[in-house]
Design a protein around this motif. Structure first.
Motif, mmCIF file in Angstrom:
data_model
loop_
_atom_site.group_PDB
_atom_site.id
_atom_site.type_symbol
_atom_site.label_atom_id
_atom_site.label_comp_id
_atom_site.label_asym_id
_atom_site.label_seq_id
_atom_site.Cartn_x
_atom_site.Cartn_y
_atom_site.Cartn_z
ATOM 1 N N ARG A 142 0.852 -1.187 0.000
ATOM 2 C CA ARG A 142 0.000 0.000 0.000
ATOM 3 C C ARG A 142 0.888 1.237 0.000
ATOM 4 O O ARG A 142 0.988 1.977 0.985
ATOM 5 N N GLY A 143 1.539 1.466 -1.133
ATOM 6 C CA GLY A 143 2.496 2.550 -1.248
ATOM 7 C C GLY A 143 3.906 2.049 -1.041
ATOM 8 O O GLY A 143 4.141 0.861 -0.768
ATOM 9 N N ALA A 144 4.863 2.956 -1.177
ATOM 10 C CA ALA A 144 6.263 2.596 -0.995
ATOM 11 C C ALA A 144 7.033 3.825 -0.520
ATOM 12 O O ALA A 144 6.857 4.921 -1.062
ATOM 13 N N TYR A 145 7.877 3.620 0.487
ATOM 14 C CA TYR A 145 8.721 4.708 0.966
ATOM 15 C C TYR A 145 9.940 4.853 0.064
ATOM 16 O O TYR A 145 10.576 3.868 -0.312
ATOM 17 N N LEU A 146 10.268 6.097 -0.236
ATOM 18 C CA LEU A 146 11.375 6.433 -1.119
ATOM 19 C C LEU A 146 12.596 6.914 -0.329
ATOM 20 O O LEU A 146 13.724 6.502 -0.606
ATOM 21 N N VAL A 147 12.353 7.792 0.635
ATOM 22 C CA VAL A 147 13.433 8.419 1.391
ATOM 23 C C VAL A 147 13.009 8.577 2.844
ATOM 24 O O VAL A 147 11.841 8.395 3.205
ATOM 25 N N MET A 148 13.978 8.900 3.681
ATOM 26 C CA MET A 148 13.695 9.259 5.067
ATOM 27 C C MET A 148 14.271 10.634 5.337
ATOM 28 O O MET A 148 15.438 10.907 5.017
ATOM 29 N N ASP A 149 13.469 11.511 5.900
ATOM 30 C CA ASP A 149 13.947 12.821 6.305
ATOM 31 C C ASP A 149 14.128 12.828 7.821
ATOM 32 O O ASP A 149 13.604 11.961 8.531
ATOM 33 N N ALA A 150 14.887 13.796 8.295
ATOM 34 C CA ALA A 150 15.112 13.969 9.729
ATOM 35 C C ALA A 150 14.463 15.266 10.166
ATOM 36 O O ALA A 150 14.786 16.335 9.631
ATOM 37 N N MET A 151 13.535 15.195 11.119
ATOM 38 C CA MET A 151 12.927 16.412 11.641
ATOM 39 C C MET A 151 13.657 16.841 12.901
ATOM 40 O O MET A 151 13.854 16.046 13.822
ATOM 41 N N GLY A 152 14.071 18.083 12.893
ATOM 42 C CA GLY A 152 14.742 18.671 14.052
ATOM 43 C C GLY A 152 14.318 20.111 14.186
ATOM 44 O O GLY A 152 13.125 20.416 14.110
ATOM 45 N N LEU A 153 15.268 21.001 14.347
ATOM 46 C CA LEU A 153 14.969 22.414 14.529
ATOM 47 C C LEU A 153 15.593 23.220 13.392
ATOM 48 O O LEU A 153 16.786 23.113 13.124
ATOM 49 N N VAL A 154 14.773 24.009 12.710
ATOM 50 C CA VAL A 154 15.297 24.989 11.764
ATOM 51 C C VAL A 154 15.327 26.324 12.496
ATOM 52 O O VAL A 154 14.430 26.638 13.279
ATOM 53 N N TYR A 155 16.368 27.106 12.226
ATOM 54 C CA TYR A 155 16.544 28.323 13.026
ATOM 55 C C TYR A 155 17.248 29.408 12.220
ATOM 56 O O TYR A 155 17.879 29.152 11.191
ATOM 57 N N SER A 156 17.132 30.631 12.713
ATOM 58 C CA SER A 156 17.814 31.773 12.130
ATOM 59 C C SER A 156 19.222 31.857 12.698
ATOM 60 O O SER A 156 19.405 31.954 13.916
ATOM 61 N N LYS A 157 20.216 31.844 11.826
ATOM 62 C CA LYS A 157 21.595 31.952 12.288
ATOM 63 C C LYS A 157 21.885 33.332 12.872
ATOM 64 O O LYS A 157 22.805 33.492 13.682
ATOM 65 N N VAL A 242 12.356 32.850 14.585
ATOM 66 C CA VAL A 242 13.769 32.507 14.770
ATOM 67 C C VAL A 242 13.984 31.018 14.959
ATOM 68 O O VAL A 242 15.119 30.529 14.835
ATOM 69 N N ILE A 243 12.924 30.270 15.249
ATOM 70 C CA ILE A 243 13.072 28.828 15.452
ATOM 71 C C ILE A 243 11.729 28.144 15.201
ATOM 72 O O ILE A 243 10.661 28.707 15.496
ATOM 73 N N ALA A 244 11.791 26.931 14.648
ATOM 74 C CA ALA A 244 10.576 26.171 14.348
ATOM 75 C C ALA A 244 10.942 24.709 14.173
ATOM 76 O O ALA A 244 12.096 24.387 13.849
ATOM 77 N N PRO A 245 9.995 23.792 14.372
ATOM 78 C CA PRO A 245 10.248 22.411 13.976
ATOM 79 C C PRO A 245 10.388 22.367 12.457
ATOM 80 O O PRO A 245 9.653 23.056 11.747
ATOM 81 N N GLY A 246 11.329 21.592 11.968
ATOM 82 C CA GLY A 246 11.510 21.553 10.521
ATOM 83 C C GLY A 246 12.369 20.389 10.088
ATOM 84 O O GLY A 246 12.991 19.707 10.909
ATOM 85 N N PHE A 247 12.402 20.181 8.793
ATOM 86 C CA PHE A 247 13.076 19.016 8.229
ATOM 87 C C PHE A 247 14.392 19.385 7.568
ATOM 88 O O PHE A 247 14.513 20.410 6.897
ATOM 89 N N GLN A 248 15.353 18.514 7.754
ATOM 90 C CA GLN A 248 16.651 18.705 7.125
ATOM 91 C C GLN A 248 16.515 18.791 5.604
ATOM 92 O O GLN A 248 17.163 19.620 4.954
ATOM 93 N N GLY A 249 15.668 17.936 5.038
ATOM 94 C CA GLY A 249 15.484 17.938 3.598
ATOM 95 C C GLY A 249 14.855 19.210 3.073
ATOM 96 O O GLY A 249 15.060 19.579 1.914
ATOM 97 N N VAL A 250 14.074 19.887 3.905
ATOM 98 C CA VAL A 250 13.492 21.161 3.524
ATOM 99 C C VAL A 250 14.520 22.278 3.671
ATOM 100 O O VAL A 250 14.661 23.148 2.802
#
Length: 367
Positions: A142-157, A242-250
């Motif tokens: 029922r579908g297929a996974y292609l990739v895995m992303d990592a969710m962490g923190l995106v932030y303003s340097k 200045v900070i939010a949950p976000g994905f490395q791939g994004v």
């Protein structure tokens, strides 16, 4: 590459040190040979993909496939948070005319769609998904996974000379009024399950996380909710957020473009986030045939490599490779994956209706 290790250690060793790959012409078969039988000429299909760099490779493959097959491929670009509810509404209105025929969805949408009987089994003709790592294969195809992303923190340097260290930095007083996240019911991407788990809850008991967000909303911690990745990028660049949950791939394409944005791996671990494709129930036989052939191209190791190297995601298909430039990046190392917070997606999806009601009453009401 045939005898691919089934462990994460072997997976990352095999992918993390490899050279760059380019997108193959999508008219080739998974093995790279040419084929003109891409699908019934005259058939029209619609593919949903994510915005920005996440859409580049899927569209390249789709356009090459269309040129070789006579199939018309249309595209819907957006986010799961926006597009999945529209898909649900479309099949409620007319089950034989789904909004999309082939969609790039995340793990939460995979589980939600299963519960609503939205997905068709991927035909056996899509042999490329047989190369997905066994631990990431989807039951009953029922579908297929292609990739895995990592969710962490995106932030303003600009706001963080050194990266934030903890998920709970989202709620630090120093960041008051400059934090954002996604609205309910997109709990798989807005950090609620992680915050719940870190505060004694679970995917089945999100209340501890809801309490944290409620207190934050009452204190003015949240600037509001975001509805698009472009909005998040703009707000981080402007300093509104200045900070939010976000994905490395994004975040990776933004970082590569020179934006003053960073991605941080919290000390508690990133959240593992598999992503992949679904064929949508209600598609005609001709559309299923065409989407299956297109899906076979998308899952070729060469195209998976190209997607991962463009987006900073980790490949889940044997034979796909990451560029060497990622080899010394901490967030791409084995320890990041081994220490990741893994969610029970079925439990989370079951908890969403009740949690959404509480979110609207206790969190959103104070924004």
């Amino acid at each position: 590459m045939t005898n691919f290790s089934l462990t994460r250690r072997g997976f990352l060793r095999a992918t993390g040190l490899a050279g760059a790959a380019t997108v193959l012409a999508a008219c080739g078969t998974p093995g790279g040979t040419s084929s003109s039988g891409g699908g019934p000429a005259g058939t029209e299909i619609t593919m949903f993909h994510w915005a920005g760099a996440q859409g580049t490779v899927p569209e390249q493959v789709g356009k090459a496939f269309a040129a070789s097959s006579g199939v018309t491929v249309k595209y819907i670009e957006g986010t799961n948070a926006d597009t999945f509810p529209k898909l649900v509404s479309s099949v409620q209105i007319n089950a034989s005319k789904p909004l999309v025929n082939l969609g790039f969805f995340n793990a939460q949408s995979f589980s939600q769609g299963n519960g609503q009987n939205l997905w068709l089994p991927v035909p056996d003709s899509v042999t490329a998904i047989d190369q997905v790592l066994p631990e990431y294969r989807v039951p009953d195809r029922r579908g297929a996974y292609l990739v895995m992303d990592a969710m962490g923190l995106v932030y303003s340097k600009k706001a963080f000379p050194t990266p934030p260290k903890s998920w709970m930095d989202l709620f630090a007083a120093a960041n008051r009024g400059k934090v954002t996240t996604w609205d309910a019911p997109s709990f798989g991407v807005n950090a609620l399950p992680v915050i719940a788990k870190l505060n004694g809850g679970s995917e089945s008991n999100l209340q501890p996380g809801l309490d944290v967000f409620e207190n934050a909303a009452k204190a003015g911690q949240l600037r509001g909710f975001i509805a698009s990745l472009d909005a998040l990028r703009q707000q981080l660049n402007s300093g509104e957020v200045v900070i939010a949950p976000g994905f490395q791939g994004v975040a990776e394409p933004w970082i590569q473009a020179g934006d003053p944005i960073g991605f941080a791996v919290p000390t508690e671990g990133v959240m593992a986030f598999p992503e992949g494709f679904q064929i949508v129930k209600g598609s005609s036989d001709a559309q299923v045939d065409a989407t299956a052939k297109l899906m076979n191209q998308i899952f070729s190791p060469e195209n998976v490599s190209a997607y991962c190297n463009a987006t900073g995601t980790l490949p889940l298909v044997q034979g796909a490779k990451l560029d060497a430039k990622y080899a010394d990046r901490p967030s791409f190392q084995l320890s990041t994956v081994e220490n990741a917070i893994r969610l029970d997606w079925n439990a989370l999806v079951a908890a969403i209706p009740a949690a959404t009601k509480v979110w609207n009453e206790q969190v959103k009401a104070h924004i």
